[in-house]
Structure formats: structure tokens, C-alpha cells
Design a protein around this motif. Structure first.
Motif, mmCIF file in Angstrom:
data_model
loop_
_atom_site.group_PDB
_atom_site.id
_atom_site.type_symbol
_atom_site.label_atom_id
_atom_site.label_comp_id
_atom_site.label_asym_id
_atom_site.label_seq_id
_atom_site.Cartn_x
_atom_site.Cartn_y
_atom_site.Cartn_z
ATOM 1 N N TYR A 171 -25.660 5.845 -26.212
ATOM 2 C CA TYR A 171 -25.822 5.900 -24.761
ATOM 3 C C TYR A 171 -26.819 4.844 -24.283
ATOM 4 O O TYR A 171 -26.590 4.165 -23.273
ATOM 5 C CB TYR A 171 -26.293 7.296 -24.344
ATOM 6 C CG TYR A 171 -26.463 7.460 -22.845
ATOM 7 C CD1 TYR A 171 -25.386 7.818 -22.038
ATOM 8 C CD2 TYR A 171 -27.699 7.249 -22.241
ATOM 9 C CE1 TYR A 171 -25.534 7.953 -20.677
ATOM 10 C CE2 TYR A 171 -27.859 7.383 -20.868
ATOM 11 C CZ TYR A 171 -26.778 7.744 -20.092
ATOM 12 O OH TYR A 171 -26.934 7.869 -18.727
ATOM 13 N N SER A 172 -27.922 4.703 -25.000
ATOM 14 C CA SER A 172 -28.921 3.708 -24.616
ATOM 15 C C SER A 172 -28.349 2.305 -24.674
ATOM 16 O O SER A 172 -28.587 1.479 -23.791
ATOM 17 C CB SER A 172 -30.154 3.812 -25.524
ATOM 18 O OG SER A 172 -30.841 5.018 -25.303
ATOM 19 N N GLN A 173 -27.578 2.016 -25.726
ATOM 20 C CA GLN A 173 -26.967 0.698 -25.828
ATOM 21 C C GLN A 173 -25.951 0.486 -24.712
ATOM 22 O O GLN A 173 -25.904 -0.585 -24.095
ATOM 23 C CB GLN A 173 -26.304 0.511 -27.189
ATOM 24 C CG GLN A 173 -25.726 -0.892 -27.357
ATOM 25 C CD GLN A 173 -25.162 -1.133 -28.730
ATOM 26 O OE1 GLN A 173 -25.487 -0.422 -29.682
ATOM 27 N NE2 GLN A 173 -24.308 -2.135 -28.858
ATOM 28 N N LEU A 174 -25.157 1.484 -24.440
ATOM 29 C CA LEU A 174 -24.127 1.379 -23.402
ATOM 30 C C LEU A 174 -24.734 1.087 -22.038
ATOM 31 O O LEU A 174 -24.217 0.272 -21.274
ATOM 32 C CB LEU A 174 -23.313 2.671 -23.346
ATOM 33 C CG LEU A 174 -22.287 2.790 -22.207
ATOM 34 C CD1 LEU A 174 -21.160 1.784 -22.397
ATOM 35 C CD2 LEU A 174 -21.735 4.211 -22.132
ATOM 36 N N THR A 175 -25.836 1.736 -21.726
ATOM 37 C CA THR A 175 -26.375 1.682 -20.367
ATOM 38 C C THR A 175 -27.442 0.611 -20.153
ATOM 39 O O THR A 175 -27.675 0.224 -19.012
ATOM 40 C CB THR A 175 -26.962 3.043 -19.974
ATOM 41 O OG1 THR A 175 -27.967 3.429 -20.932
ATOM 42 C CG2 THR A 175 -25.876 4.109 -19.932
ATOM 43 N N GLN A 176 -28.069 0.116 -21.236
ATOM 44 C CA GLN A 176 -29.191 -0.788 -21.034
ATOM 45 C C GLN A 176 -29.155 -2.050 -21.868
ATOM 46 O O GLN A 176 -29.896 -2.993 -21.591
ATOM 47 C CB GLN A 176 -30.514 -0.052 -21.321
ATOM 48 C CG GLN A 176 -30.796 1.083 -20.365
ATOM 49 C CD GLN A 176 -32.217 1.589 -20.476
ATOM 50 O OE1 GLN A 176 -33.080 0.968 -21.078
ATOM 51 N NE2 GLN A 176 -32.482 2.726 -19.883
#
Length: 730
Positions: free
Chosen positions: A682-687
């Protein structure tokens, strides 16, 4: 910590490949930048982090879980994450999706087809948030690096430095005896401050270590307008939640981070004799201070936009800058930090600097003190006794969705890598000769530059004027493999007879003084300011160079016995990816000398932007899981480089007889195999500017006719993309 803020500034000038998409960690409790690195081939990283990039010495292969995604993918508060529903493919970085879907054909989901057996036969090892080809290489490098740290026959000043930090970390008897004493001194000093006058004296104390938090950060970095000169850059201090967007609307991971950092702070603060209510109140005050600043701070997503330079390139002479902070003694602060001779200051976010000054009043003094204390406690926790260290690891693990911990020697090595990146690289090279590898990879880099020249010459949409300058920039690219031409001078750094906490503070102060000494000076482009042991490669826009680190030259990326197909698909695409960053939406704004300078004609700029927008729109249409879409604007630079890098290798392949394209594409997919936690995904996807790994496979290969021919992909297949809909920029 300060190092992170420096990275934020340097990120504007350098596109890293760490882990091909993950973000570079700020503490030893974060995952190593090897999985963060992908051009960082993270975030930054990260990505190869992340991407930068927790590595057990032995490969961990565990039995496949029989639980379904619904049974296993749960938040810490008991609610279920939504991980399915991807379109046009499942997010196969999440193992449960693959288990629930089963093996698919190469025609419908290439990443799942090629990497299925690996995915279902591996679990994420304890202490990791992800496992991939990058982390496997990191394991190899880490094991060898620890052997070097344990090798007393290695001599020299660098060996003495790294051993002092390494052994200091492992000296739990001394650390446990000190307990929280070093932190208690810091906290009591801040608590004793009364009003902004006292806070100013504290922040402007010339003897105060930069290891400790501040409301401002200041550092010298290459001037983006004239990259041969240093400019003094001023920025805000860190945010507890990392991203200003979290203060407006917390994400799932943001909620977890808020909870875990509160618990970490409370645990340490209560151990110092305070009540939990006092701890909560102090944490709330720190968050209130940061919330008041958040609107004046760009979000991480905004910082990733290629047009960011026009927003953040704000230059002031010192007197102009001082006028922005009437409530804060900025002139004194800059002077005592060692930058008093500066004639030019780069202020990325003037409105933020003004806002900090606006809030710098006696009425807000307690919130400012709370900010300093909370950040100090959270940062220092990992440098203290075993109980505090374990609490720090626990918090980070929960934020990243990590289960279990690493061996102490692994954490100790990561501490050395973080604090003395060049020194650990030097003793590694002292123990393991890399001359042959360096020569081989340098030749591959030159060969790839040559094929890239041919690729540029075939671009029909470029005018002759822009094409010629692009070739001139390509010819000017510097090639650095394994180590820099020159190292930082650490000869005066003395860590003898220091505790682990003292040594960590001394190292950060020493590097800071080296940086401050560059004020107003010429940039030494022979320096690297990186560790060659990171599993990474990167392009530096401010000196127009590609930099291939030793930490990526192993495993699935480089072996002497590789076939041409495997070599081109792995280290070949990595190198070509880095070259492509010179011509991606960000790197293309810098000239051949590394300066932010437009060298494009208006028509070529319009054509380039039209192509980039088509790519953005395509990625925007991809759903990773649930309602979570890919942000094409954030990933465009890395996506352009991914596709162009593969195109360069296919052009090289076309010159080979009997080239096995199936093996080439399979090897490429194998390089990007990965499983990760929901939180990391999720962190990679969003930031993160690096696309999710499964997209670095599926989206990239579906742009090329060779893939369709090799696997007989037809219209109606999941991997099919009509030629008119393909999104290659180069």
C-alpha cells in the motif's frame, strides 16, 4: 532524522533505483534499501528502497500457507484489508491473491505465470516486509559484509570506524547499563525550556548535536541551476507521520503509524518516570504542532511530480530569508550550524518557513517543546538499551506489517551501513576483490550507451535539434561502477572509547560538519555519498551520471555464467533503465552538465508531454486492489525508464543470432518476482515513484511485439494491448 531530510532535498536532483521502487529506510529498523532501489532502477526507498530497499543469512523457504486472503489479510484492529479486485490483473505481489487465483497462462498474466511456483513456495521471512530478488541479493551481500566486520585481519581507519559502531551496537551489557540515561538528559534539557527565547537559545547552541531534532534543517547540496556549486538548502524538520497528507486524511497505514509511534513514545516516556497520561498529552501536542504546519508542506505525492522544480526552486539572499522568519533567530541559527558564510539560500517551501515563524510564539512553546521531545524519543529509541530497541523494532514492524525480528548482527550491520556507508563499502572491497566485475559492468554500460544512441536516432518524433542535444547528453553521461572516484575524508573521525549512543551522535555530527564546510564551494563530483553495498543503482541528474552499486551485482541480476538472454534481461535492463532516467519526465529537464535547463524545442516538449500523458492515463486506469488505483502521475518517470530500458535491450538483442526471446522475457519477469505485506504494498502504491513489481513486468512486456510473438499473445488475452494503445515514450 536529518539524513532523511537531506535525502528529500537530494531526491529532487537524483532519481534512485533502490529496489526498483521501495523507499530508502531512515533507521535500521526499516527494511534495507535493497528492495527499495530500482531506479532509486526506493523512496526513495526506495522499489530495488524503498525502494531502498532485515536479511537473514540463510534463504527462508517455508511451507505454503493454506489460509485464504480473507483469513490472513487482517488489520491490527481486526478489520480485513481488501486485497482482491485488481484490474486488468490481480496484485500478485500479495501472495494470498495468487493462492486464491491459481496459476495463470503467460497470455493472461505473465508475472503470475512465470513466478507462480516461486511465490507459492516462499513466505516473507521474519523481519521483512517484502521478499524478492533484491532482498535475496541483499542476503548475499549482508552475509559477506558481516564476515568482513568480524574479520580482525582487515586493517585501516575505516575498519576501526565500522568496528566501533558494529561492536558498540552489539555491546548490550554497556547499553543496558546506560539504559535511558542519554535520552533522559536530552528530555530534561528540553523540558526546562520556558518560552521561545529559551527554545531559541537551545536550537542555536553551537554545541548542540545535529543528531537531535530541530524545527528547521539546513544542508548544502548541489544547486540545481548551477550544479557545479553548492547551495545552502533550508527545509522543515521531520513529520512523525512522514507525509503531510496524513494530517488531513489518514490512510490505513497512516492510522497504524500514528498508533504505533504513540505507543513507542509512551513506552519510553513512562520508563523515564512519567505517567501514560502525560505521555499521551505530549504526543497530542506534537501532532497538533505538525497538523498546524501540514497545509504548508507538500505531500509526498506532490514532491514526486516532474513539474515540482518550478514550485521548489526558490532562492533568497540571507537578508531576504531572514525576513521570512521574524519570530525566529534564523541568522544566528544558520551561523551556529556552520553555514554563516552562505550567500545564497534555497528555500524549497517559503510558505512553510513563514508558517513555522508564525507559530513560533510563547503561546505555542509547549507544542514546540513537545515536537522536539517526541521526535527525540522516537529517534533515540533504537540507540538505547535492549528494551527501547525492541520497542522501536516492534513499532516499525507493525507499521510495515512485518512479523518477527532479525539476528542482532544483522541489525548491527544495518546500523553501520546507515551511519558509515562508504567505510563499510571500503572494507568489503578490501576483503572481496571486485576488479573483474567492475571492468565487465563498465563495458556493459558503454555498450548500452551505444545502443541507446541508436535508439535515439530512430525516434521519428524528435526534431534534429533536440535529438542532437539528447545525443550530446548521452555522450556526456558519467559511468561509475562499484565505487566512487573519491571518498569522503573521515581521517579525523575518532570513535575510540565512545558508547554506541555517543558514537552514533559523533558520526552524524562529523558528516554534518563536512557538509557545512562546503558552504559556497565547488561540488566535488568525484564523491558518491552512498554505499556501494545497497542493492541499487541510480541516475544522478545533477552530474548526469549512472551509478551501478556492487550490492546489485549478484544473484538474479548478474552472474558470470549468465547467457546473453539472462544478462540483457537483468543487469542490462537495470543499466538501460538508469540511462533512460536522463530522458524521463524529470531527468529530461536537466542538461548534459547537470543543470536544470530547458534544452527542448516547444514542439518536442509538447510531443513528449503528450506521450507521457498517454502513459499516465494508462496507469491511472489500473486497479491494484479494492478501490485503490495506480497513480500514473507519480510513477511516470520510473515507468518511462522501465519501458525504455527494455526497449534498449531488445534493440541489442536484435543484433544477436538465434536470440531466445522467451528466455529473455522469462528472465526479466524472474528479476521482478516479489511478495510483500499489505502495508508495504500500500505504501509503495500510494507514495513511491516505482510501480508495483507485478506491473513492472506485465505493463512493460506488453509494449513490445517480440513479447507477443514469443508467447503467441492475441487479442482477447489478458496480456494483449493493441499497438495503437501502447505507451512507450521512447
Amino acid at each position: 532524522m536529518m539524513a532523511k531530510k537531506i535525502l528529500v532535498i537530494l531526491l529532487i536532483g537524483s532519481m534512485f533505483l533502490a529496489g526498483c521502487g521501495e523507499k530508502t529506510p531512515d533507521t535500521i529498523s526499516d527494511e534495507k534499501s535493497q528492495d527499495d532501489s530500482a531506479a532509486d532502477v526506493s523512496t526513495s526507498d526506495e522499489p530495488y528502497t524503498e525502494e531502498g530497499d532485515e536479511l537473514p543469512v540463510e534463504e527462508t523457504v517455508q511451507e505454503t500457507s493454506e489460509e485464504t486472503a480473507e483469513e490472513t489479510a487482517e488489520e491490527s484492529d481486526g478489520g480485513a484489508y481488501v486485497i482482491n479486485g485488481g484490474d486488468p490483473w490481480i496484485d500478485s505481489n500479495l501472495k494470498d491473491n495468487v493462492i486464491n487465483t491459481g496459476k495463470l497462462s503467460e497470455k493472461d498474466d505473465f508475472n503470475v505465470a512465470i513466478n507462480y511456483d516461486w511465490i507459492i513456495s516462499h513466505d516473507i521471512p521474519e523481519g521483512y516486509s517484502r521478499y524478492s530478488s533484491f532482498t535475496k541479493i541483499g542476503e548475499i551481500v549482508e552475509e559477506k559484509a558481516i564476515a568482513a566486520l568480524d574479520d580482525d585481519t582487515l586493517t585501516g581507519h575505516d575498519a576501526e570506524l565500522v568496528r566501533a559502531v558494529y561492536q558498540g551496537f552489539l555491546n548490550w551489557d554497556e547499553r543496558n547499563e546506560e539504559a535511558l540515561a542519554p535520552l533522559e538528559v536530552i528530555v530534561k534539557e528540553i523540558e526546562a525550556l520556558s518560552g521561545t527565547r529559551d527554545i531559541s537559545e537551545y536550537l542555536c547552541d553551537p554545541n548542540r548535536s545535529v543528531f537531535l531534532p530541530s524545527i528547521f534543517e539546513i544542508v548544502n547540496t548541489a544547486d540545481l541551476i548551477d550544479s557545479t556549486k553548492y547551495v545552502t538548502a533550508l527545509n522543515f524538520g521531520d513529520l512523525i507521520l512522514d507525509d503531510s497528507a496524513e494530517y488531513k486524511n489518514k490512510s490505513v497505514v497512516g492510522e497504524i503509524a500514528d498508533t504505533e509511534y504513540r505507543k513507542l513514545f509512551s513506552e519510553i516516556y513512562v520508563r523515564m518516570g512519567y505517567s501514560r497520561e502525560e505521555a499521551d498529552a505530549l504526543y497530542d501536542n506534537a501532532i497538533a504542532y505538525e497538523t498546524a504546519l501540514a497545509d504548508s508542506i507538500l505531500t509526498n505525492a506532490e514532491l514526486q511530480q516532474p513539474d515540482i522544480y518550478e514550485t521548489i526552486l526558490n532562492y533568497y539572499d540571507p537578508e531576504e530569508l531572514y525576513s521570512l522568519t521574524p519570530n525566529f533567530p534564523m541568522e544566528e541559527f544558520i551561523k551556529v550550524r556552520g553555514f554563516g558564510s552562505t550567500k545564497k539560500i534555497w528555500c524549497m517551501l517559503p510558505e512553510n518557513i513563514k508558517k513555522i515563524s508564525e507559530l513560533y510564539t510563547d503561546e505555542n512553546a509547549e507544542n514546540i517543546k513537545a515536537y522536539l521531545i517526541v521526535h527525540g524519543v522516537i529517534k533515540c529509541a533504537e540507540y538505547l538499551d535492549k528494551q527501547a530497541f525492541d520497542a522501536s523494532i516492534s513499532a516499525t514492524n507493525k507499521i510495515e506489517g512485518v512479523a518477527g525480528v532479525l539476528a542482532d548482527k544483522q541489525y548491527a550491520y544495518r546500523c553501520v551501513l546507515q551511519s558509515l556507508p562508504e567505510s563499510i563499502g571500503k572494507i568489503y572491497i578490501q576483503k572481496y576483490d571486485c576488479t573483474e566485475t567492475k571492468n565487465t559492468i563498465t563495458e556493459i554500460c558503454k555498450e548500452t550507451c551505444a545502443i541507446y544512441r541508436e535508439m535515439l536516432s530512430n525516434e521519428e518524433w524528435l526534431s534534429d535539434e533536440t535529438r542532437q542535444y539528447a545525443m550530446d547528453k548521452l555522450d556526456a553521461i558519467g559511468i561509475n561502477v562499484i565505487e566512487p572516484k573519491e571518498y569522503q575524508d573521515l581521517s579525523d573521525l575518532d570513535l575510540n572509547n565512545l558508547s554506541y549512543f555517543e558514537a552514533s551522535m559523533a558520526v552524524e555530527d562529523y558528516y554534518y560538519k563536512l557538509n557545512a564546510a562546503n558552504t559556497g564551494g565547488e561540488v566535488n563530483r568525484n564523491l558518491w555519498d552512498n554505499s556501494t553495498l545497497k542493492t541499487n543503482a541510480f541516475y544522478n541528474a545533477t552530474n548526469n551520471s549512472i551509478n551501478i552499486l556492487l550490492g546489485i551485482l549478484d544473484g538474479d541480476f548478474y552472474r558470470e555464467d549468465m547467457s546473453k538472454e539472462q544478462l540483457y534481461a537483468s543487469v542490462g535492463t537495470i543499466i538501460a533503465h538508469e540511462i533512460s532516467h536522463a530522458f524521463d519526465p524529470s531527468g529530461s529537464q536537466f542538461d548534459k552538465d547537470g543543470n536544470y535547463n530547458n534544452w527542448w524545442t516547444e514542439d518536442d516538449t509538447a510531443a513528449f508531454q503528450k506521450k507521457a500523458q498517454k502513459l499516465i492515463d494508462y496507469y491511472n486506469g489500473i486497479t491494484a486492489f479494492g478501490n485503490e488505483k495506480v497513480n500514473g502521475s507519480i510513477v511516470q518517470g520510473e515507468a518511462v525508464a522501465d519501458i525504455a530500458g527494455l526497449k534498449a535491450m531488445l534493440l541489442l538483442a536484435s543484433k544477436e543470432e538465434d536470440f531466445n526471446y522467451k528466455l529473455f522475457f522469462e528472465s526479466y519477469a524472474n528479476m521482478w518476482k516479489e511478495i510483500c505485506t499489505y502495508e508495504a504494498d500500500y505504501s509503495q502504491l500510494t507514495q513511491n515513484p516505482h510501480p508495483l513489481y507485478y506491473l513492472r513486468v506485465n505493463v512493460v512486456v506488453q509494449q513490445f511485439d517480440e513479447f507477443y510473438e514469443a508467447f503467441d499473445v492475441k487479442e482477447g488475452d489478458g496480456m494483449y494491448l493493441a499497438s495503437e494503445d501502447r505507451i512507450s515514450v521512447w
